[in-house]
Enzyme design. Structure first.
Site, mmCIF file in Angstrom:
data_model
loop_
_atom_site.group_PDB
_atom_site.id
_atom_site.type_symbol
_atom_site.label_atom_id
_atom_site.label_comp_id
_atom_site.label_asym_id
_atom_site.label_seq_id
_atom_site.Cartn_x
_atom_site.Cartn_y
_atom_site.Cartn_z
ATOM 1 N N GLN A 1 46.186 49.030 38.265
ATOM 2 C CA GLN A 1 45.903 49.501 39.628
ATOM 3 C C GLN A 1 47.153 49.844 40.426
ATOM 4 O O GLN A 1 47.055 50.392 41.515
ATOM 5 C CB GLN A 1 45.092 48.435 40.393
ATOM 6 C CG GLN A 1 43.714 48.177 39.832
ATOM 7 C CD GLN A 1 42.778 49.377 39.985
ATOM 8 O OE1 GLN A 1 42.994 50.256 40.818
ATOM 9 N NE2 GLN A 1 41.726 49.404 39.178
ATOM 10 N N CYS B 1 34.241 43.889 37.412
ATOM 11 C CA CYS B 1 34.870 43.218 36.255
ATOM 12 C C CYS B 1 35.849 42.151 36.730
ATOM 13 O O CYS B 1 36.918 41.950 36.113
ATOM 14 C CB CYS B 1 35.576 44.213 35.335
ATOM 15 S SG CYS B 1 34.490 45.467 34.671
ATOM 16 N N HIS C 1 41.345 40.981 36.601
ATOM 17 C CA HIS C 1 40.250 41.733 35.972
ATOM 18 C C HIS C 1 39.907 41.005 34.661
ATOM 19 O O HIS C 1 40.773 40.354 34.070
ATOM 20 C CB HIS C 1 40.790 43.138 35.688
ATOM 21 C CG HIS C 1 39.820 44.105 35.111
ATOM 22 N ND1 HIS C 1 39.502 44.140 33.775
ATOM 23 C CD2 HIS C 1 39.125 45.113 35.682
ATOM 24 C CE1 HIS C 1 38.648 45.126 33.554
ATOM 25 N NE2 HIS C 1 38.399 45.737 34.695
ATOM 26 N N LYS D 1 43.806 56.238 35.204
ATOM 27 C CA LYS D 1 43.875 55.855 36.634
ATOM 28 C C LYS D 1 44.979 56.635 37.344
ATOM 29 O O LYS D 1 45.205 56.481 38.534
ATOM 30 C CB LYS D 1 44.192 54.365 36.760
ATOM 31 C CG LYS D 1 43.297 53.465 35.936
ATOM 32 C CD LYS D 1 42.455 52.581 36.786
ATOM 33 C CE LYS D 1 41.882 51.441 35.995
ATOM 34 N NZ LYS D 1 40.447 51.291 36.160
ATOM 35 N N ASP E 1 49.822 43.386 34.550
ATOM 36 C CA ASP E 1 48.779 44.396 34.389
ATOM 37 C C ASP E 1 48.955 45.414 35.517
ATOM 38 O O ASP E 1 48.683 45.115 36.686
ATOM 39 C CB ASP E 1 47.412 43.691 34.456
ATOM 40 C CG ASP E 1 46.239 44.658 34.505
ATOM 41 O OD1 ASP E 1 46.471 45.874 34.667
ATOM 42 O OD2 ASP E 1 45.094 44.192 34.404
HETATM 43 N N1 C6P Z 1 39.364 48.602 36.297
HETATM 44 C C1 C6P Z 1 37.752 49.197 37.996
HETATM 45 O O1 C6P Z 1 36.755 49.808 38.398
HETATM 46 P P1 C6P Z 1 40.875 50.002 31.075
HETATM 47 O O2 C6P Z 1 39.391 49.930 31.168
HETATM 48 O O3 C6P Z 1 41.407 49.386 29.816
HETATM 49 O O4 C6P Z 1 41.429 51.361 31.359
HETATM 50 O O5 C6P Z 1 41.419 49.103 32.318
HETATM 51 C C2 C6P Z 1 41.001 47.774 32.443
HETATM 52 C C3 C6P Z 1 41.557 47.188 33.704
HETATM 53 C C4 C6P Z 1 42.505 46.185 33.607
HETATM 54 N N2 C6P Z 1 43.086 45.665 34.698
HETATM 55 C C5 C6P Z 1 42.775 46.078 35.924
HETATM 56 C C6 C6P Z 1 43.480 45.489 37.111
HETATM 57 C C7 C6P Z 1 41.814 47.088 36.102
HETATM 58 O O6 C6P Z 1 41.508 47.501 37.326
HETATM 59 C C8 C6P Z 1 41.173 47.643 34.966
HETATM 60 C C9 C6P Z 1 40.080 48.674 35.104
HETATM 61 C C10 C6P Z 1 38.312 49.540 36.634
HETATM 62 O O7 C6P Z 1 38.308 48.353 38.680
HETATM 63 C C11 C6P Z 1 37.240 49.664 35.601
HETATM 64 S S1 C6P Z 1 36.488 48.144 35.212
#
Ligand code: C6P
Length: 409
Positions: A206, A367, A126, A229, A203
Protein backbone atom coordinates in the site's frame (compact mmCIF):
# COMPACT_ATOMS: atom_id res chain seq x y z
CA UNK A 1 -3.18 26.18 -4.26
CA UNK A 2 -6.20 24.87 -6.14
CA UNK A 3 -6.21 21.09 -5.87
CA UNK A 4 -6.33 20.29 -9.57
CA UNK A 5 -3.46 22.72 -10.26
CA UNK A 6 -0.90 20.70 -8.27
CA UNK A 7 -1.14 18.04 -10.94
CA UNK A 8 -2.69 18.36 -14.37
CA UNK A 9 -5.39 15.89 -13.36
CA UNK A 10 -7.57 16.58 -16.41
CA UNK A 11 -4.66 15.59 -18.65
CA UNK A 12 -3.70 12.64 -16.42
CA UNK A 13 -7.24 11.26 -16.54
CA UNK A 14 -7.02 11.05 -20.34
CA UNK A 15 -4.27 8.44 -19.87
CA UNK A 16 -6.76 6.04 -18.23
CA UNK A 17 -9.26 4.67 -20.79
CA UNK A 18 -11.35 3.00 -18.08
CA UNK A 19 -12.16 6.34 -16.46
CA UNK A 20 -14.33 7.16 -19.50
CA UNK A 21 -16.74 4.30 -18.97
CA UNK A 22 -20.09 4.36 -17.29
CA UNK A 23 -21.35 1.95 -14.65
CA UNK A 24 -25.09 1.49 -14.29
CA UNK A 25 -25.59 4.48 -16.57
CA UNK A 26 -23.44 6.81 -14.46
CA UNK A 27 -19.86 7.96 -15.03
CA UNK A 28 -17.52 5.62 -13.17
CA UNK A 29 -16.07 6.97 -9.93
CA UNK A 30 -13.32 4.59 -8.96
CA UNK A 31 -12.51 4.77 -5.24
CA UNK A 32 -11.24 1.19 -4.83
CA UNK A 33 -7.62 1.99 -5.60
CA UNK A 34 -6.22 0.22 -2.53
CA UNK A 35 -7.57 -3.03 -3.99
CA UNK A 36 -6.06 -2.37 -7.40
CA UNK A 37 -5.14 0.77 -9.28
CA UNK A 38 -6.21 1.55 -12.84
CA UNK A 39 -3.85 1.17 -15.78
CA UNK A 40 -2.74 4.05 -18.04
CA UNK A 41 -2.54 3.55 -21.80
CA UNK A 42 1.26 3.98 -21.59
CA UNK A 43 1.35 0.65 -19.69
CA UNK A 44 -1.41 -1.04 -21.73
CA UNK A 45 0.52 -0.13 -24.90
CA UNK A 46 3.66 -1.82 -23.58
CA UNK A 47 1.72 -5.07 -23.05
CA UNK A 48 0.11 -4.87 -26.51
CA UNK A 49 3.52 -4.13 -28.07
CA UNK A 50 5.07 -7.14 -26.33
CA UNK A 51 2.44 -9.59 -27.61
CA UNK A 52 2.28 -7.93 -31.02
CA UNK A 53 6.02 -7.78 -31.67
CA UNK A 54 8.37 -9.78 -29.47
CA UNK A 55 6.49 -12.39 -27.41
CA UNK A 56 9.03 -15.14 -26.58
CA UNK A 57 10.39 -17.16 -23.72
CA UNK A 58 13.36 -15.47 -22.05
CA UNK A 59 16.90 -16.49 -21.05
CA UNK A 60 16.49 -19.57 -23.22
CA UNK A 61 16.71 -18.70 -26.89
CA UNK A 62 19.44 -17.47 -29.21
CA UNK A 63 16.83 -16.15 -31.60
CA UNK A 64 16.04 -12.45 -31.93
CA UNK A 65 12.60 -12.48 -30.30
CA UNK A 66 13.93 -14.23 -27.23
CA UNK A 67 16.81 -11.82 -26.95
CA UNK A 68 14.57 -8.77 -27.33
CA UNK A 69 12.20 -10.10 -24.69
CA UNK A 70 15.09 -10.97 -22.34
CA UNK A 71 16.61 -7.49 -22.76
CA UNK A 72 13.29 -5.74 -22.06
CA UNK A 73 12.63 -7.93 -19.00
CA UNK A 74 16.11 -7.34 -17.55
CA UNK A 75 15.93 -3.62 -18.35
CA UNK A 76 12.70 -3.50 -16.37
CA UNK A 77 14.48 -5.19 -13.44
CA UNK A 78 17.04 -2.37 -13.54
CA UNK A 79 14.23 0.23 -13.56
CA UNK A 80 12.77 -1.44 -10.46
CA UNK A 81 16.21 -1.56 -8.81
CA UNK A 82 16.74 2.16 -9.48
CA UNK A 83 13.25 3.08 -8.35
CA UNK A 84 13.73 1.40 -4.97
CA UNK A 85 17.43 2.30 -4.83
CA UNK A 86 18.56 -1.29 -4.33
CA UNK A 87 22.33 -1.72 -4.51
CA UNK A 88 22.22 -4.40 -7.25
CA UNK A 89 19.68 -5.49 -9.90
CA UNK A 90 19.98 -9.08 -8.63
CA UNK A 91 18.55 -8.01 -5.28
CA UNK A 92 15.22 -7.56 -7.11
CA UNK A 93 13.37 -10.87 -7.47
CA UNK A 94 10.33 -10.95 -9.75
CA UNK A 95 7.37 -12.64 -8.07
CA UNK A 96 3.65 -12.96 -8.71
CA UNK A 97 2.98 -10.16 -6.22
CA UNK A 98 3.16 -9.21 -2.55
CA UNK A 99 1.58 -12.46 -1.33
CA UNK A 100 4.00 -14.54 -3.37
CA UNK A 101 7.00 -12.49 -2.16
CA UNK A 102 6.05 -12.97 1.49
CA UNK A 103 5.52 -16.71 1.01
CA UNK A 104 8.93 -16.95 -0.63
CA UNK A 105 10.62 -15.41 2.42
CA UNK A 106 8.50 -17.40 4.89
CA UNK A 107 9.37 -20.62 3.10
CA UNK A 108 13.07 -19.73 3.16
CA UNK A 109 13.11 -19.12 6.90
CA UNK A 110 11.80 -22.64 7.60
CA UNK A 111 15.36 -23.90 7.70
CA UNK A 112 16.72 -20.95 9.71
CA UNK A 113 14.30 -20.80 12.66
CA UNK A 114 14.11 -23.15 15.61
CA UNK A 115 11.66 -23.90 18.39
CA UNK A 116 11.33 -21.01 20.83
CA UNK A 117 12.55 -18.32 18.41
CA UNK A 118 10.19 -15.36 18.33
CA UNK A 119 8.71 -13.55 15.35
CA UNK A 120 6.78 -10.29 15.64
CA UNK A 121 3.92 -9.24 13.42
CA UNK A 122 1.99 -5.99 13.69
CA UNK A 123 -1.70 -5.87 14.56
CA UNK A 124 -2.28 -3.83 11.40
CA UNK A 125 -1.42 -6.55 8.89
CA UNK A 126 -3.21 -7.83 5.84
CA UNK A 127 -3.81 -11.62 5.95
CA UNK A 128 -0.93 -11.99 3.47
CA UNK A 129 1.45 -10.78 6.16
CA UNK A 130 -0.07 -12.96 8.91
CA UNK A 131 -0.94 -16.37 7.53
CA UNK A 132 2.46 -17.26 5.96
CA UNK A 133 4.13 -16.47 9.31
CA UNK A 134 1.60 -18.58 11.22
CA UNK A 135 2.38 -21.42 8.83
CA UNK A 136 6.10 -20.80 9.37
CA UNK A 137 5.72 -20.93 13.15
CA UNK A 138 3.73 -24.18 12.85
CA UNK A 139 6.56 -25.67 10.77
CA UNK A 140 9.39 -24.50 13.03
CA UNK A 141 7.97 -24.11 16.55
CA UNK A 142 8.81 -20.39 16.49
CA UNK A 143 6.41 -18.22 18.51
CA UNK A 144 4.37 -15.54 16.73
CA UNK A 145 3.78 -12.43 18.85
CA UNK A 146 1.66 -9.40 17.96
CA UNK A 147 2.66 -5.73 18.20
CA UNK A 148 -0.62 -4.17 19.41
CA UNK A 149 -2.45 -1.13 18.01
CA UNK A 150 -4.49 1.63 19.65
CA UNK A 151 -7.92 3.08 18.88
CA UNK A 152 -6.48 5.57 16.33
CA UNK A 153 -4.95 2.72 14.37
CA UNK A 154 -1.36 3.46 15.40
CA UNK A 155 0.99 0.73 16.57
CA UNK A 156 1.91 1.01 20.26
CA UNK A 157 5.65 1.46 19.98
CA UNK A 158 6.39 1.11 23.70
CA UNK A 159 4.89 -2.39 23.50
CA UNK A 160 6.94 -3.12 20.39
CA UNK A 161 10.06 -2.10 22.32
CA UNK A 162 9.05 -4.41 25.19
CA UNK A 163 8.45 -7.35 22.84
CA UNK A 164 11.93 -7.17 21.32
CA UNK A 165 14.44 -9.47 22.98
CA UNK A 166 17.35 -11.70 22.04
CA UNK A 167 14.95 -14.47 20.91
CA UNK A 168 13.34 -12.17 18.31
CA UNK A 169 14.49 -13.23 14.86
CA UNK A 170 12.07 -11.52 12.49
CA UNK A 171 9.73 -8.52 12.45
CA UNK A 172 6.92 -8.07 9.88
CA UNK A 173 5.10 -4.82 9.37
CA UNK A 174 3.34 -3.08 6.54
CA UNK A 175 4.57 0.33 5.50
CA UNK A 176 0.95 1.47 5.16
CA UNK A 177 -2.14 -0.33 6.45
CA UNK A 178 -4.59 -1.27 3.69
CA UNK A 179 -7.63 -1.14 5.98
CA UNK A 180 -6.92 2.14 7.83
CA UNK A 181 -4.25 3.99 5.85
CA UNK A 182 -1.88 4.35 8.84
CA UNK A 183 1.71 5.05 7.78
CA UNK A 184 3.83 2.99 10.15
CA UNK A 185 7.12 4.30 11.61
CA UNK A 186 9.18 1.66 9.84
CA UNK A 187 12.46 3.60 10.15
CA UNK A 188 12.19 3.39 13.95
CA UNK A 189 11.09 -0.23 13.88
CA UNK A 190 13.92 -1.33 11.57
CA UNK A 191 16.52 0.41 13.73
CA UNK A 192 15.18 -1.15 16.93
CA UNK A 193 14.89 -4.63 15.39
CA UNK A 194 18.41 -4.46 14.01
CA UNK A 195 19.74 -3.40 17.40
CA UNK A 196 18.82 -6.84 18.76
CA UNK A 197 19.82 -8.68 15.56
CA UNK A 198 16.36 -9.33 14.09
CA UNK A 199 15.62 -9.06 10.35
CA UNK A 200 12.68 -6.96 9.08
CA UNK A 201 10.29 -7.56 6.22
CA UNK A 202 8.21 -4.55 5.17
CA UNK A 203 5.03 -5.13 3.18
CA UNK A 204 4.95 -2.21 0.76
CA UNK A 205 1.76 -3.19 -1.09
CA UNK A 206 0.00 0.00 0.00
CA UNK A 207 2.96 2.37 0.23
CA UNK A 208 4.39 2.00 -3.27
CA UNK A 209 1.42 3.73 -4.97
CA UNK A 210 1.94 6.80 -2.79
CA UNK A 211 5.63 7.16 -1.99
CA UNK A 212 9.04 6.09 -3.21
CA UNK A 213 10.83 3.87 -0.69
CA UNK A 214 14.64 3.90 -0.58
CA UNK A 215 15.57 0.41 0.60
CA UNK A 216 19.21 1.32 1.29
CA UNK A 217 18.32 4.40 3.33
CA UNK A 218 15.75 2.33 5.24
CA UNK A 219 18.34 -0.43 5.68
CA UNK A 220 15.42 -2.85 5.40
CA UNK A 221 16.15 -6.57 4.91
CA UNK A 222 13.14 -7.39 2.71
CA UNK A 223 10.66 -5.07 1.00
CA UNK A 224 7.77 -6.41 -1.11
CA UNK A 225 5.07 -5.02 -3.38
CA UNK A 226 2.64 -5.75 -6.25
CA UNK A 227 2.69 -3.99 -9.62
CA UNK A 228 -1.10 -3.85 -9.88
CA UNK A 229 -1.33 -1.29 -7.07
CA UNK A 230 1.11 1.02 -8.90
CA UNK A 231 -0.66 1.35 -12.27
CA UNK A 232 0.88 -1.93 -13.48
CA UNK A 233 -0.66 -5.30 -14.36
CA UNK A 234 -1.85 -8.03 -12.00
CA UNK A 235 0.15 -11.21 -11.42
CA UNK A 236 3.56 -9.60 -11.02
CA UNK A 237 5.42 -7.99 -8.15
CA UNK A 238 8.77 -7.95 -6.53
CA UNK A 239 10.79 -8.99 -3.56
CA UNK A 240 13.72 -6.80 -2.63
CA UNK A 241 16.14 -8.66 -0.39
CA UNK A 242 19.58 -7.68 0.83
CA UNK A 243 22.16 -9.72 -1.08
CA UNK A 244 23.38 -11.48 2.08
CA UNK A 245 19.85 -12.64 2.94
CA UNK A 246 19.07 -13.79 -0.59
CA UNK A 247 22.27 -15.80 -0.61
CA UNK A 248 21.48 -17.31 2.78
CA UNK A 249 17.88 -18.43 2.12
CA UNK A 250 17.28 -21.60 0.10
CA UNK A 251 15.43 -21.50 -3.26
CA UNK A 252 11.64 -21.26 -3.08
CA UNK A 253 10.57 -23.47 -5.98
CA UNK A 254 12.46 -25.95 -8.12
CA UNK A 255 12.25 -25.89 -11.92
CA UNK A 256 13.68 -24.54 -15.11
CA UNK A 257 16.12 -21.62 -15.14
CA UNK A 258 16.82 -21.65 -11.37
CA UNK A 259 19.59 -24.23 -11.70
CA UNK A 260 23.30 -24.26 -12.47
CA UNK A 261 23.46 -28.02 -13.16
CA UNK A 262 21.02 -30.91 -12.81
CA UNK A 263 21.76 -34.62 -12.54
CA UNK A 264 19.57 -37.29 -10.96
CA UNK A 265 22.00 -37.36 -8.04
CA UNK A 266 22.23 -33.64 -7.30
CA UNK A 267 21.22 -30.20 -8.48
CA UNK A 268 23.21 -27.02 -8.00
CA UNK A 269 21.42 -23.71 -8.12
CA UNK A 270 21.82 -20.61 -10.23
CA UNK A 271 23.04 -17.39 -8.65
CA UNK A 272 20.87 -14.38 -7.88
CA UNK A 273 18.28 -13.47 -8.98
CA UNK A 274 17.55 -16.65 -10.99
CA UNK A 275 17.79 -18.95 -7.96
CA UNK A 276 14.34 -17.64 -6.96
CA UNK A 277 12.78 -17.46 -10.41
CA UNK A 278 11.81 -21.00 -11.43
CA UNK A 279 9.82 -21.57 -14.62
CA UNK A 280 8.69 -19.22 -17.37
CA UNK A 281 8.00 -15.90 -15.69
CA UNK A 282 5.34 -13.30 -16.39
CA UNK A 283 7.45 -11.65 -19.08
CA UNK A 284 4.98 -9.01 -20.28
CA UNK A 285 4.06 -8.33 -16.64
CA UNK A 286 7.67 -7.65 -15.66
CA UNK A 287 8.20 -5.33 -18.62
CA UNK A 288 4.92 -3.52 -17.88
CA UNK A 289 5.90 -3.22 -14.19
CA UNK A 290 8.93 -1.19 -15.35
CA UNK A 291 6.67 0.93 -17.59
CA UNK A 292 4.29 1.56 -14.67
CA UNK A 293 7.16 2.89 -12.55
CA UNK A 294 8.22 5.10 -15.46
CA UNK A 295 4.69 6.43 -15.63
CA UNK A 296 4.41 7.12 -11.89
CA UNK A 297 7.83 8.78 -11.86
CA UNK A 298 6.87 10.98 -14.82
CA UNK A 299 4.10 12.40 -12.64
CA UNK A 300 6.35 12.57 -9.58
CA UNK A 301 5.82 11.11 -6.12
CA UNK A 302 6.08 14.46 -4.30
CA UNK A 303 3.23 15.90 -6.34
CA UNK A 304 1.25 12.64 -5.98
CA UNK A 305 1.65 12.62 -2.18
CA UNK A 306 0.65 16.29 -1.80
CA UNK A 307 -2.35 15.99 -4.09
CA UNK A 308 -3.62 12.77 -2.52
CA UNK A 309 -3.22 14.26 0.96
CA UNK A 310 -5.44 17.17 -0.09
CA UNK A 311 -8.03 14.69 -1.38
CA UNK A 312 -7.85 12.78 1.92
CA UNK A 313 -8.39 15.93 4.01
CA UNK A 314 -11.19 17.17 1.79
CA UNK A 315 -13.04 13.84 1.87
CA UNK A 316 -12.50 13.40 5.61
CA UNK A 317 -14.02 16.81 6.35
CA UNK A 318 -17.04 16.07 4.13
CA UNK A 319 -17.59 12.63 5.64
CA UNK A 320 -17.44 13.98 9.19
CA UNK A 321 -20.54 16.12 8.43
CA UNK A 322 -22.68 13.00 7.95
CA UNK A 323 -24.62 12.10 11.07
CA UNK A 324 -23.81 8.69 12.55
CA UNK A 325 -20.67 8.27 10.43
CA UNK A 326 -17.60 6.91 12.20
CA UNK A 327 -14.16 6.85 10.64
CA UNK A 328 -11.86 3.98 11.62
CA UNK A 329 -8.20 4.89 11.46
CA UNK A 330 -7.42 8.40 12.65
CA UNK A 331 -3.64 8.17 12.84
CA UNK A 332 -1.76 11.45 12.32
CA UNK A 333 0.35 9.88 9.58
CA UNK A 334 -2.18 8.60 7.07
CA UNK A 335 -2.46 8.02 3.37
CA UNK A 336 -5.52 8.46 1.15
CA UNK A 337 -7.59 5.59 2.55
CA UNK A 338 -10.77 6.20 4.56
CA UNK A 339 -12.57 3.35 6.30
CA UNK A 340 -15.93 4.15 7.81
CA UNK A 341 -19.38 2.94 8.82
CA UNK A 342 -22.66 4.82 9.13
CA UNK A 343 -24.79 4.04 12.21
CA UNK A 344 -25.60 0.34 12.18
CA UNK A 345 -26.08 0.07 8.42
CA UNK A 346 -24.23 -2.91 6.94
CA UNK A 347 -21.27 -1.76 4.78
CA UNK A 348 -22.30 -4.17 2.02
CA UNK A 349 -25.72 -2.47 1.65
CA UNK A 350 -24.14 0.97 1.26
CA UNK A 351 -21.53 -0.42 -1.18
CA UNK A 352 -24.29 -1.97 -3.32
CA UNK A 353 -26.27 1.27 -3.55
CA UNK A 354 -23.12 3.27 -4.32
CA UNK A 355 -22.37 0.86 -7.16
CA UNK A 356 -25.83 1.50 -8.59
CA UNK A 357 -24.71 5.14 -8.77
CA UNK A 358 -21.46 4.25 -10.55
CA UNK A 359 -19.22 4.50 -7.48
CA UNK A 360 -16.75 1.70 -6.69
CA UNK A 361 -15.67 1.33 -3.06
CA UNK A 362 -14.60 -1.78 -1.17
CA UNK A 363 -16.76 -3.17 1.62
CA UNK A 364 -15.99 -5.90 4.14
CA UNK A 365 -13.00 -6.85 6.26
CA UNK A 366 -10.40 -5.91 3.60
CA UNK A 367 -8.43 -9.12 4.29
CA UNK A 368 -7.56 -7.66 7.69
CA UNK A 369 -9.95 -9.45 10.04
CA UNK A 370 -7.88 -8.84 13.20
CA UNK A 371 -8.32 -5.08 12.70
CA UNK A 372 -12.09 -5.52 12.39
CA UNK A 373 -12.05 -7.70 15.52
CA UNK A 374 -10.15 -4.95 17.37
CA UNK A 375 -12.96 -2.49 16.57
CA UNK A 376 -15.61 -5.21 17.11
CA UNK A 377 -17.15 -4.65 13.67
CA UNK A 378 -17.73 -7.05 10.77
CA UNK A 379 -16.25 -4.66 8.23
CA UNK A 380 -16.19 -1.13 6.88
CA UNK A 381 -16.77 0.85 3.71
CA UNK A 382 -13.37 1.83 2.34
CA UNK A 383 -12.82 4.69 -0.09
CA UNK A 384 -9.26 4.92 -1.37
CA UNK A 385 -7.98 7.65 -3.68
CA UNK A 386 -5.24 7.92 -6.27
CA UNK A 387 -3.81 10.92 -8.09
CA UNK A 388 -6.36 10.60 -10.92
CA UNK A 389 -9.32 11.14 -8.59
CA UNK A 390 -10.84 14.59 -8.14
CA UNK A 391 -12.58 16.78 -5.61
CA UNK A 392 -15.67 16.75 -7.87
CA UNK A 393 -15.78 12.96 -7.65
CA UNK A 394 -15.65 13.25 -3.86
CA UNK A 395 -18.60 15.71 -3.95
CA UNK A 396 -20.63 13.25 -6.05
CA UNK A 397 -19.65 10.40 -3.71
CA UNK A 398 -20.78 12.37 -0.63
CA UNK A 399 -24.15 13.18 -2.23
CA UNK A 400 -24.59 9.52 -3.24
CA UNK A 401 -23.61 8.32 0.23
CA UNK A 402 -26.15 10.64 1.88
CA UNK A 403 -28.81 9.26 -0.48
CA UNK A 404 -27.83 5.66 0.36
CA UNK A 405 -27.96 6.40 4.09
CA UNK A 406 -31.42 7.95 3.73
CA UNK A 407 -32.69 4.92 1.79
CA UNK A 408 -31.31 2.47 4.36
CA UNK A 409 -32.22 4.32 7.59
N1 C6P B 1 -4.75 -5.64 -0.56
C1 C6P B 1 -6.92 -4.58 -0.63
O1 C6P B 1 -8.04 -4.40 -1.11
P1 C6P B 1 -1.55 -9.15 -3.56
O2 C6P B 1 -2.95 -9.64 -3.53
O3 C6P B 1 -0.54 -10.24 -3.38
O4 C6P B 1 -1.26 -8.25 -4.72
O5 C6P B 1 -1.43 -8.16 -2.27
C2 C6P B 1 -1.74 -8.64 -1.00
C3 C6P B 1 -1.64 -7.53 0.00
C4 C6P B 1 -0.64 -7.58 0.95
N2 C6P B 1 -0.46 -6.59 1.83
C5 C6P B 1 -1.24 -5.51 1.84
C6 C6P B 1 -0.97 -4.40 2.83
C7 C6P B 1 -2.28 -5.38 0.91
O6 C6P B 1 -3.05 -4.30 0.91
C8 C6P B 1 -2.50 -6.43 -0.02
C9 C6P B 1 -3.65 -6.38 -1.00
C10 C6P B 1 -5.93 -5.44 -1.38
O7 C6P B 1 -6.58 -4.05 0.42
C11 C6P B 1 -6.55 -6.69 -1.89
S1 C6P B 1 -6.97 -7.81 -0.62
Amino acid sequence: MELELMLDVKKIRKDFPILNRTVNGKPLIYFDNAATSQTPKQVIDVIVDYYSNYNANIHRGVHTLSQEATDAYEQARIKIQKHFNAKHPYEIIYTAGTTDSINLVASGFSSLLKKGDEILVSALEHHSNIVPWQMLSERTGAILKVIPMNEDGDLILSEFDDLLNNKTKLVFVNHISNALGTINPIEYMIEKAHAIGAAVLVDGAQSCPHLKPDVQALDVDFYVCSAHKICGPTGVGMLYGKEEWLNKLPPYQGGGEMIAEVTFEKTTYAGLPHKYEAGTPNVSGGIAFGAALDYMNSIGFDAIAKYEHELLEYATEQLKQIEGLKIYGTAKEKTSVISFNVSSIHPYDIGTILDKMGIAVRTGHHCAQPIMDFYKIPGTIRASFMFYNTKEEIDTFITALKKAVMMLS
